[in-house]
Write an enzyme that holds these catalytic residues in place. Structure first.
Site, PDB file in Angstrom:
ATOM      1  N   CYS A  91       0.930  -1.345   0.008  1.00  0.00           N
ATOM      2  CA  CYS A  91      -0.067  -0.157  -0.020  1.00  0.00           C
ATOM      3  C   CYS A  91       0.834   1.420   0.037  1.00  0.00           C
ATOM      4  CB  CYS A  91      -1.072   0.168   1.255  1.00  0.00           C
ATOM      5  SG  CYS A  91      -1.864  -1.515   1.446  1.00  0.00           S
ATOM      6  N   ARG A  95       5.048   0.574  -6.000  1.00  0.00           N
ATOM      7  CA  ARG A  95       4.810  -0.245  -4.718  1.00  0.00           C
ATOM      8  C   ARG A  95       4.039  -1.436  -5.086  1.00  0.00           C
ATOM      9  NH1 ARG A  95       6.704   2.415  -0.444  1.00  0.00           N
ATOM     10  NH2 ARG A  95       5.238   1.297   1.145  1.00  0.00           N
ATOM     11  N   TRP A 128      -3.140  -2.600  -1.792  1.00  0.00           N
ATOM     12  CA  TRP A 128      -2.614  -3.964  -2.056  1.00  0.00           C
ATOM     13  C   TRP A 128      -3.210  -5.033  -1.149  1.00  0.00           C
ATOM     14  CZ3 TRP A 128       0.259  -8.144  -0.366  1.00  0.00           C
ATOM     15  CH2 TRP A 128       0.967  -9.107  -1.346  1.00  0.00           C
ATOM     16  N   ASN A 161      -1.668   1.569   5.972  1.00  0.00           N
ATOM     17  CA  ASN A 161      -0.407   0.564   5.230  1.00  0.00           C
ATOM     18  C   ASN A 161      -0.036  -0.431   6.499  1.00  0.00           C
ATOM     19  OD1 ASN A 161       1.371  -0.836   4.089  1.00  0.00           O
ATOM     20  ND2 ASN A 161       2.800   0.961   3.675  1.00  0.00           N
ATOM     21  N   GLY A 162      -0.211  -1.608   6.060  1.00  0.00           N
ATOM     22  CA  GLY A 162       0.314  -2.666   7.031  1.00  0.00           C
ATOM     23  C   GLY A 162      -0.888  -3.665   7.568  1.00  0.00           C
ATOM     24  N   GLU A 185      18.629 -15.979  -9.082  1.00  0.00           N
ATOM     25  CA  GLU A 185      18.384 -14.671  -9.424  1.00  0.00           C
ATOM     26  C   GLU A 185      17.928 -14.667 -10.715  1.00  0.00           C
ATOM     27  OE1 GLU A 185      17.534 -12.564  -7.649  1.00  0.00           O
ATOM     28  OE2 GLU A 185      17.717 -10.749  -8.851  1.00  0.00           O
ATOM     29  N   LYS A 190      14.069 -13.192 -11.706  1.00  0.00           N
ATOM     30  CA  LYS A 190      13.704 -12.100 -12.672  1.00  0.00           C
ATOM     31  C   LYS A 190      13.027 -12.632 -13.676  1.00  0.00           C
ATOM     32  CE  LYS A 190      14.959  -9.498 -10.845  1.00  0.00           C
ATOM     33  NZ  LYS A 190      15.465  -9.440  -9.504  1.00  0.00           N
ATOM     34  N   GLU A 220       9.150 -13.476 -12.617  1.00  0.00           N
ATOM     35  CA  GLU A 220       8.475 -12.082 -12.059  1.00  0.00           C
ATOM     36  C   GLU A 220       7.776 -11.356 -12.993  1.00  0.00           C
ATOM     37  OE1 GLU A 220       9.993  -9.542  -9.012  1.00  0.00           O
ATOM     38  OE2 GLU A 220      12.039 -10.024  -9.927  1.00  0.00           O
ATOM     39  N   HIS A 236      17.854 -36.410 -10.254  1.00  0.00           N
ATOM     40  CA  HIS A 236      17.334 -36.969  -9.252  1.00  0.00           C
ATOM     41  C   HIS A 236      15.558 -36.453  -9.446  1.00  0.00           C
ATOM     42  CE1 HIS A 236      20.735 -38.024  -7.277  1.00  0.00           C
ATOM     43  NE2 HIS A 236      21.331 -37.144  -7.388  1.00  0.00           N
ATOM     44  N   LYS A 272       6.646  -3.603  -4.412  1.00  0.00           N
ATOM     45  CA  LYS A 272       8.223  -3.442  -4.290  1.00  0.00           C
ATOM     46  C   LYS A 272       8.460  -3.774  -2.949  1.00  0.00           C
ATOM     47  CE  LYS A 272      12.099  -1.850  -5.579  1.00  0.00           C
ATOM     48  NZ  LYS A 272      12.803  -2.550  -6.288  1.00  0.00           N
TER      49      LYS A 272
HETATM   50  O1  M6R Z   1      13.494  -4.588   0.093  1.00  0.00           O
HETATM   51  P1  M6R Z   1      14.023  -5.936   0.134  1.00  0.00           P
HETATM   52  O2  M6R Z   1      15.509  -6.110  -0.503  1.00  0.00           O
HETATM   53  O3  M6R Z   1      14.069  -6.606   1.591  1.00  0.00           O
HETATM   54  O4  M6R Z   1      12.976  -6.790  -0.466  1.00  0.00           O
HETATM   55  C1  M6R Z   1      13.242  -8.361  -0.677  1.00  0.00           C
HETATM   56  C2  M6R Z   1      12.453  -9.024  -1.859  1.00  0.00           C
HETATM   57  O5  M6R Z   1      10.994  -8.673  -1.714  1.00  0.00           O
HETATM   58  C3  M6R Z   1      12.797  -8.437  -3.128  1.00  0.00           C
HETATM   59  O6  M6R Z   1      14.239  -8.619  -3.433  1.00  0.00           O
HETATM   60  C4  M6R Z   1      11.896  -9.100  -4.208  1.00  0.00           C
HETATM   61  O7  M6R Z   1      12.239 -10.344  -4.231  1.00  0.00           O
HETATM   62  C5  M6R Z   1      12.403  -8.480  -5.674  1.00  0.00           C
HETATM   63  N1  M6R Z   1      11.652  -7.377  -6.015  1.00  0.00           N
HETATM   64  C6  M6R Z   1      12.698  -9.294  -6.847  1.00  0.00           C
HETATM   65  O8  M6R Z   1      12.938  -8.807  -7.833  1.00  0.00           O
END
Ligand code: M6R
Length: 589
Positions: free
Chosen positions: A2, A27, A72, A96-97, A462, A466, A469, A485, A584
């Site tokens: 949010c 966000r 959100w 937010n929260g 990673e 990428k 997502e 396996h 985000k």
């Molecule tokens: O703000 P943070 O680095 O703690 O966030 C952790 C994850 O939510 C963040 O790295 C997420 O996996 C990425 N947006 C992926 O690209």
């Protein structure tokens, strides 16, 4: 997650609130809304979907004070009723929260005669505030009580019917800043929302902020207190697209310069990099991409410094039995510094041991609460898919090791320093590769596999994250030795298998695994370090990473995978900076 915006000033509040909400879009959200005073009466507009949908239902009104929200969904579906702001009695509020004890609170408030329209914890919070505060004189003391009643995390912006001149803001565990500018005063979840008007801001911390037209006041324990003004020192460009079609592409393109600046800054101020050699055991705790950067970091710390290093997912670490000892170190890695599980892990670790935050957002909770902090200095990262922050997190681990090498292996440290000087130019070369053909091949598929061993497995994790997502292509990563396996049964004619080969000590083993997938018809894309010899029948396409020392190559290897993910998502026409269902900054557990 949010986003909150609030404005009190000389201009019409409606366009300012909408613009603020748009700057917080990154966000992640699924509905939005605003509330404002006009002729001393509150008006609320909220709508499911994009902010453009909200704009369609707005009317023109004379107003200089209001609050806005992008939601959100956590409690209840993303629809108009659950969207914020929520109004109960005299209170209009955005949040937010997550209020963890909202069920119990709701039961009590129902007994007192309150009724609820939505499924949200936020409407319960609004009713609670209404129940606690009946007059303007009681606002500060009433809001101060929330700390002892609410469980969970919250950032609130609140309007009271009987006080049309002020906005009230408070937070616990969810981010919220306030800022003064020449056109009026602001509340926002994050700095990009205010940058057009000012670079100066305040952290609310534990206080209650009162945002009047021309002043911001802070109260703690019912007393007015003074707070230090902070300045956002990064270029305003770091919060805008600066000519790029997406923030993600812009942020990838910033990597060479950021790496350069980072190295200049920390190599000249090495005392800002704490020494880790004194610890017997290191834990690294993080989520998502930061977790992948941590895996790379742990591998390198063990290899070069001989310190046992364990990496934990923050969402698991905080709930399991821990074996922390007082002479261990816990490193928390987070771009936002506001990830709820990482914050909880930090607080838990602090009970026993030393903590070090590796953080991007200055003044964020993890930065403030960790005993030591290294800022990665990536500037604003807006795209949900992290790129530049990941690269700088990996570089930070490299730098932690480099600092120790100066003492234990001066020869190697010279080599690393030499390669640091080449890093930014090598990143630039990787950015300029033409990825079109490979992108076309991968875009056609529903499933993709990434494989690698040891550090290459962590890099592959990673790369795979990428891709999935932002392109929504199902993608899995396997430690290459694990294929046999079970997973190899999924390989069909043309299934893309992307292999990462940078670790000199193990790459030959991975080659055997690639051959096994090729023998079953896989399309093989190999991302390899230049110096490694592989036969041409191992790959269909090849991307080469310059051959620098291990502590610098690790920073380079992810760049082609960031770009592949970007261009595949672009090819498929997706909303790259705002992938569905993702936020985000994950400020709820
Ligand atoms: O703000 P943070 O680095 O703690 O966030 C952790 C994850 O939510 C963040 O790295 C997420 O996996 C990425 N947006 C992926 O690209």
């Amino acid at each position: 997650m949010c986003g909150i915006i609030g404005y009190n000033g000389k201009e019409n509040a409606i366009p300012i609130l909408i613009e603020g909400l748009k700057s917080l879009e990154y966000r992640g959200y699924d509905s939005s809304g605003i509330a404002y005073f006009t002729n001393n009466k509150i008006k609320i507009f909220k709508e499911q979907g994009r902010i453009e949908e909200l704009e369609k239902i707005l009317v023109s009104d004379d107003t200089n004070i209001g609050i806005g929200h992008t939601r959100w969904a956590t409690h209840g579906r993303p629809n108009n009723i659950n969207a914020h702001p929520h109004k109960v009695g005299n209170v209009t509020l955005v949040h937010n929260g997550i209020i963890e004890n909202y069920h119990e609170l709701k039961e009590e408030l129902l007994k007192k005669g309150y009724t609820f329209k939505s499924e949200t914890d936020t409407e319960v919070a609004a009713a609670l505030v209404d129940d606690l505060i009946k007059t303007k004189e009681n606002i500060i003391s009433g809001l101060a009580k929330l700390k002892n009643i609410l469980k969970g995390s919250y950032a609130f912006a609140i309007l009271f019917d009987f006080d049309p001149d002020n906005i009230y803001a408070l937070r616990y565990g969810s981010p919220l800043i306030v800022a003064e500018s020449s056109i009026g005063n602001f509340i926002a979840s994050d700095i990009p929302a205010i940058l057009k008007y000012t670079k100066n801001y305040y952290l609310i911390d534990d206080s209650i902020a009162v945002i009047t037209k021309d002043k911001i006041k802070f109260y703690l324990n019912n007393q007015e207190i003074h707070k230090e003004k902070l300045t956002f020192n990064h270029d305003i460009m770091s919060a805008t697209k600066g000519g790029y079609s997406h923030f993600m592409l812009k942020e990838i393109n910033e990597e060479p310069e950021l790496v350069d600046k980072y190295l200049k800054y920390y190599l000249n101020n090495l005392e800002l990099i704490p020494s880790i050699s004194k610890y017997k055991k290191i834990y690294i705790v993080a989520c998502g991409s930061a977790y992948h950067a941590s895996l790379i970091g742990s591998y390198l710390i063990e290899k070069y410094l001989n310190i046992e290093t364990k990496v934990e997912l923050a969402s698991e670490f905080r709930y399991k039995k821990n074996f922390l000892k007082k002479d261990d170190l816990v490193i928390l890695v987070s771009q936002s510094g506001e990830t709820a599980d990482t914050i909880a892990s930090l607080r838990l670790a602090k009970e026993t041991t030393k903590t070090l935050g590796i953080v991007n957002v200055v003044g964020s909770t993890i930065a403030r609460e960790s005993q030591e902090v290294i800022y990665i200095n990536a500037g604003c990262e807006i795209a949900v898919a992290t790129t530049k922050a990941f690269t700088l997190q990996v570089l930070t681990f490299s730098m932690l090791i480099y600092k120790e090498l100066l003492k234990i292996d001066p020869e190697l440290s010279k080599e690393v320093l030499n390669d640091y000087n080449k890093l930014s130019q090598e990143i630039r070369k990787l950015i300029n590769i033409d990825y079109k053909d490979i992108v076309n091949k991968i875009s056609k598929h529903k499933d993709v596999f990434f494989i690698g061993r040891l550090i290459d497995y962590y890099l592959a994790l990673e790369g795979s994250l990428k891709l999935k997502e932002i392109s929504y292509i199902h993608s899995e990563t396997y430690a290459a030795g694990e294929l046999k396996h079970g997973t190899i049964s999924l390989i069909e004619e043309n299934t893309p298998v992307i292999s990462v080969l940078t670790d000199k000590s193990i790459y030959e083993k991975t080659i055997s695994n690639i051959k096994e997938t090729k023998a079953r018809g896989a399309y093989s894309l190999v991302i390899k370090r230049e110096c490694l010899n592989i036969a041409s029948d191992v790959y269909d396409d090849l991307i080469e990473i310059p051959d620098l020392s291990d502590l610098t190559t690790c920073v380079l290897s992810v760049i082609p995978m960031q770009l592949l993910a970007y261009y595949v998502a672009l090819n498929l026409g997706y909303d790259i900076d705002k992938p569905r269902n993702l936020a985000k900054s994950v400020t709820v557990e």
